[in-house]
Structures are given as structure tokens and as C-alpha cells.
Design a protein around this motif. Sequence first.
Motif, PDB file in Angstrom:
ATOM      1  N   THR A  38       0.847  -1.184   0.000  1.00 54.60           N
ATOM      2  CA  THR A  38       0.000   0.000   0.000  1.00 54.60           C
ATOM      3  C   THR A  38       0.884   1.236   0.000  1.00 54.60           C
ATOM      4  N   GLU A  39       0.562   2.191  -0.843  1.00 56.91           N
ATOM      5  CA  GLU A  39       1.348   3.425  -0.888  1.00 56.91           C
ATOM      6  C   GLU A  39       1.111   4.253   0.377  1.00 56.91           C
ATOM      7  N   GLU A 109     -12.922  -5.773   2.967  1.00 49.43           N
ATOM      8  CA  GLU A 109     -12.524  -4.498   2.367  1.00 49.43           C
ATOM      9  C   GLU A 109     -12.064  -3.519   3.428  1.00 49.43           C
ATOM     10  N   GLY A 110     -11.201  -2.608   3.011  1.00 46.78           N
ATOM     11  CA  GLY A 110     -10.739  -1.569   3.916  1.00 46.78           C
ATOM     12  C   GLY A 110      -9.238  -1.606   4.134  1.00 46.78           C
ATOM     13  N   GLY A 174       0.047  -1.225   7.610  1.00 47.97           N
ATOM     14  CA  GLY A 174      -1.234  -1.183   6.922  1.00 47.97           C
ATOM     15  C   GLY A 174      -1.675  -2.593   6.590  1.00 47.97           C
ATOM     16  N   PHE A 175      -2.904  -2.898   6.951  1.00 50.46           N
ATOM     17  CA  PHE A 175      -3.481  -4.208   6.682  1.00 50.46           C
ATOM     18  C   PHE A 175      -4.655  -3.992   5.736  1.00 50.46           C
ATOM     19  N   GLY A 176      -4.415  -4.223   4.443  1.00 49.51           N
ATOM     20  CA  GLY A 176      -5.410  -3.944   3.422  1.00 49.51           C
ATOM     21  C   GLY A 176      -6.206  -5.173   3.031  1.00 49.51           C
ATOM     22  N   ARG A 177      -7.472  -4.933   2.683  1.00 47.58           N
ATOM     23  CA  ARG A 177      -8.365  -5.980   2.208  1.00 47.58           C
ATOM     24  C   ARG A 177      -9.166  -5.417   1.046  1.00 47.58           C
ATOM     25  N   THR A 183      -3.181  -7.414   1.951  1.00 53.68           N
ATOM     26  CA  THR A 183      -1.821  -6.887   1.951  1.00 53.68           C
ATOM     27  C   THR A 183      -1.416  -6.511   3.370  1.00 53.68           C
ATOM     28  N   HIS A 184      -0.159  -6.695   3.648  1.00 63.46           N
ATOM     29  CA  HIS A 184       0.418  -6.263   4.921  1.00 63.46           C
ATOM     30  C   HIS A 184       1.629  -5.412   4.564  1.00 63.46           C
ATOM     31  N   THR A 185       1.517  -4.114   4.806  1.00 63.05           N
ATOM     32  CA  THR A 185       2.579  -3.166   4.442  1.00 63.05           C
ATOM     33  C   THR A 185       3.193  -2.609   5.715  1.00 63.05           C
TER      34      THR A 185
END
Length: 189
Positions: A38-39, A109-110, A174-177, A183-185
Motif C-alpha cells: 500500500t502506498e 474491504e478496507g 497497513g493491513f489492506g483488504r 496486503t500487509h505493508t
Amino acid sequence: MQARNTAQGPAEQPTTELDARYSSALNPRPGAEDVTATEWARAQRQLETAEIFWVSTVRADGRLHVTPVIAAWHDGALYFSTGPGEQKAKNLAHDGHCALTTGGNSLTEGLDLVVEGTAEPLADPAVLEEVITAFETKYGAHITSPEGTFHGISDAFRTGDAALFAVAPATAYGFGRDNGVYTHTRWTF
């Protein structure tokens, strides 16, 4: 890692890493072929707009204390407040290390964010006024209207009846869904 001095201006751009162990890159699904970190710009936008954060501090006896707060992102740091006699103020006087967390509770999501750093009391009157403006702009009538939940907090900041703390990120996660793509950034400052 020591938090940056908020008087120095905005934080530099962090180093960004995708942790494949906790991302769909480890167990790809259709549509997850190009899983990327994630940016920071996306994370920063969320820090600017999220209304509720959870601050985690440590009591003198080592027990955790977690509580919701409002916070404003300004000039590379998250600012939150507490009353001088509240538990989080006592904890921060003992140990300034803390984490601020925000996000959603959806499994699909999120973006959940964790910002780790050292809380530093805000003492500079010029920065104080900038941070008050950031809070008033972000929370609007909740702060500026006499009927607002936090009406009067700006004056409490000025008089010291509410202590303001700055947390410049040392590390953030950041934990994206996004529709089954995870993603784990990690951002390191």
C-alpha cells in the motif's frame, strides 16, 4: 526509534515494504497476481480523514491501556489529547511509547492502520494553533458548535486543561483488504 521532533517539519517519505507472509502474495487468488504494498499516500489520506483512533499505552506496572480518541494528522504527526489526570496521561508520563490504530471491521474491504511512535507533549504555541485549526477543520461542528460533543476543547488545549500529544510515526503498518486480496505493508521512517 525516537519520534521526529515535530518542530522540524513534515516527516520524510518512509521506506515501504510488502510482507508476503501476511499478504495474498503468499497464497495468491485469482486477481491477486500483482499484490503490491500500500502506498504511504493512501495511508496518510486515511490518517487525515479517520474520525476515531484507538491509542494504546502502557501503565507503570506493565499492563496495557487502550482507549478511543479523536486525532488530527498535521505536518507528519498524529495529534491526540487527554486530560492531565487521565490514565493515558499518567502512562505517557511514565513511558511515551504508544500506538494509534484506526480502520474498519470488514473482513473483505478496507485498510487498517497502526502508527507506532513516541508521544511528545505539544508545547510550541504556534504549532498549537495550527493543530487546533486541524482539529476544527476535521471535526467541524463537533468542536466548533456549542452543541458539539467536543465543544470547548480548543480552549482547553490553549489553557492546558487538555494535554495535546504529537506522535510522529517511527513505524506504521497497513493491513489492506480488497475483495479477497490481502496486503500487509510496513512503513519505516
